[in-house]
Motif scaffolding. Sequence first.
Motif, short mmCIF file in Angstrom:
data_model
loop_
_atom_site.label_atom_id
_atom_site.label_comp_id
_atom_site.label_asym_id
_atom_site.label_seq_id
_atom_site.Cartn_x
_atom_site.Cartn_y
_atom_site.Cartn_z
N MET A 149 36.29 50.37 42.85
CA MET A 149 37.39 50.22 41.91
C MET A 149 36.57 51.56 40.67
N GLN A 150 36.48 52.87 41.19
CA GLN A 150 36.07 53.34 39.09
C GLN A 150 36.12 52.60 38.00
N GLN A 151 35.34 52.35 37.10
CA GLN A 151 35.31 52.42 35.81
C GLN A 151 36.88 53.63 34.80
N GLY A 157 30.50 44.56 40.18
CA GLY A 157 31.16 45.98 40.17
C GLY A 157 31.55 46.18 37.94
N HIS A 158 32.50 44.37 37.94
CA HIS A 158 33.26 44.51 36.78
C HIS A 158 33.14 43.30 36.26
N GLY A 159 33.68 42.65 34.87
CA GLY A 159 33.05 41.72 34.73
C GLY A 159 34.08 42.65 32.78
N ASP A 180 42.44 40.08 40.36
CA ASP A 180 41.56 40.57 39.58
C ASP A 180 39.96 41.16 40.44
N GLU A 181 39.78 42.82 40.67
CA GLU A 181 38.88 42.75 40.75
C GLU A 181 37.37 41.78 40.35
N ALA A 182 37.74 42.00 39.21
CA ALA A 182 36.10 41.09 38.22
C ALA A 182 36.37 40.04 38.96
N PHE A 239 28.91 44.96 44.40
CA PHE A 239 30.10 44.46 44.65
C PHE A 239 31.27 45.01 43.68
N HIS A 240 32.80 46.08 44.49
CA HIS A 240 34.04 46.81 44.35
C HIS A 240 34.93 45.91 45.24
N VAL A 241 36.10 45.59 44.44
CA VAL A 241 37.20 45.74 45.48
C VAL A 241 38.05 47.24 44.68
N ASP A 242 38.65 47.15 45.82
CA ASP A 242 39.74 49.30 45.56
C ASP A 242 40.88 49.00 45.47
N ILE A 298 23.47 49.88 47.81
CA ILE A 298 24.72 50.03 48.30
C ILE A 298 25.59 49.83 47.51
N ARG A 299 26.62 49.99 47.56
CA ARG A 299 28.29 49.61 46.83
C ARG A 299 29.02 49.19 47.81
N VAL A 300 29.49 48.68 47.86
CA VAL A 300 30.64 48.12 48.73
C VAL A 300 32.13 47.83 48.37
#
Length: 389
Positions: free
Chosen positions: A1-3, A194-196, A208-210, A268-271, A334-336
């Motif tokens: 997911m985008q910031q 990707g998040h934190g 949560d994605e983080a 790494f991200h989760v959408d 790369i971004r997954v």
Amino acid sequence: MQQVTEGILRMGDRGLAVAEIRHRLAHLGLIAPASSAHDCDVAGCDLFDEQVDHAVRLFQQRRGLRINGVVDAETFRALDEAKWRLGDRVLSFTPRHPLVGDDVATLQRRLGDMGFDCGRCDGIFGPRTENAVREFQRNVGLPADGVCGPQTLRALRCLQRTVVGGRPYELREAERFHHDTPTLAGKCVVLDPGHGGRDRGAVAAGLDEASIVDDIVNRVEGRLVATGAHGFRTRASQLVLQDDDVPPSDADRAAFANAAEADVLLSFHVDGHRDPACNGLATYYYGTTAERSVVGARLAGLIQDEILSRTDFLDCRTHAKTWELLRRTRMPAIRVELGYLTNPGDAARLADPTFRDRIADGVVAGLRRLYEEAAERSSDRAEGALGGH
Ligand SMILES: [Zn+2]
């Protein structure tokens, strides 16, 4: 997911900023200019209508941005960069605030086509571009000041393409990679959750994605150590995050990997999506329709395949994107996007620690294959050379 970014404009919005966006899109020929009194009455000109939405989507598609018709910070920045044509301004290296724009990208492409090495054609006037300009100037007998002004532009215009077939940057990147030691052991792999901190990313289904990407990074890190590679987190050392901290920008993350002279960066991200039916795995690498990172594209394909072969994720394929993290990194990056937290099926998958292990296995297997392929290719080449004259 985008910031999450502030100042997002979308269909239905109205105001000066919308008028500015219309103007930029018209300048790019993506929307009819609102020149006649009929179009430009006060009511129409500053309205984000269907026409603008369509033009924004076209623009996003061309630039390798997320296609959603929404003008967020990234799309706005790309619109801003797109206004510059080569010759509009003098280009030079300004260390604190490097010049960025389509004019720089055009310059890089022209220099690259003639064999002057600007590195990645990213539209950012950095030290390598300055060097390439100097090199070019020396070759055509101009003072080698590294500044692209009227004289240098004239010389550029006079010269025809001298290199045909293949894109020099892509060839060079592949070449450099294949000259590397062909094994994962000893490689520096930057792992980017990707998040934190206070930015939890997508939140749904009690997860949560983080936290998920943090855990995945841990699992990948452990496996990398076992192969003899070094895993570094973008949040380690320089970028330690407390719970309350604002997370680093994509440019900061790229700068960290560049400073670490990393061989590879994996983000790494989760959408998340409004539509709970959206699900599946997608991997992104740097590229546009004109240019792409060959090694990045290959790595994205391998990691995508290796995760898919171990899980029942839907295959949402690999895609070229120009996101800042992919663009500013100087190594294959790369971004997954590990499924959609907003999809009940994917959320249940991600909640399962065994499933996360399989993801981590897939990531490391993909990395390992990238280096094994390189080894095979260079031994083929050695055999070919021996079998020759
Ligand atoms: Zn995310």
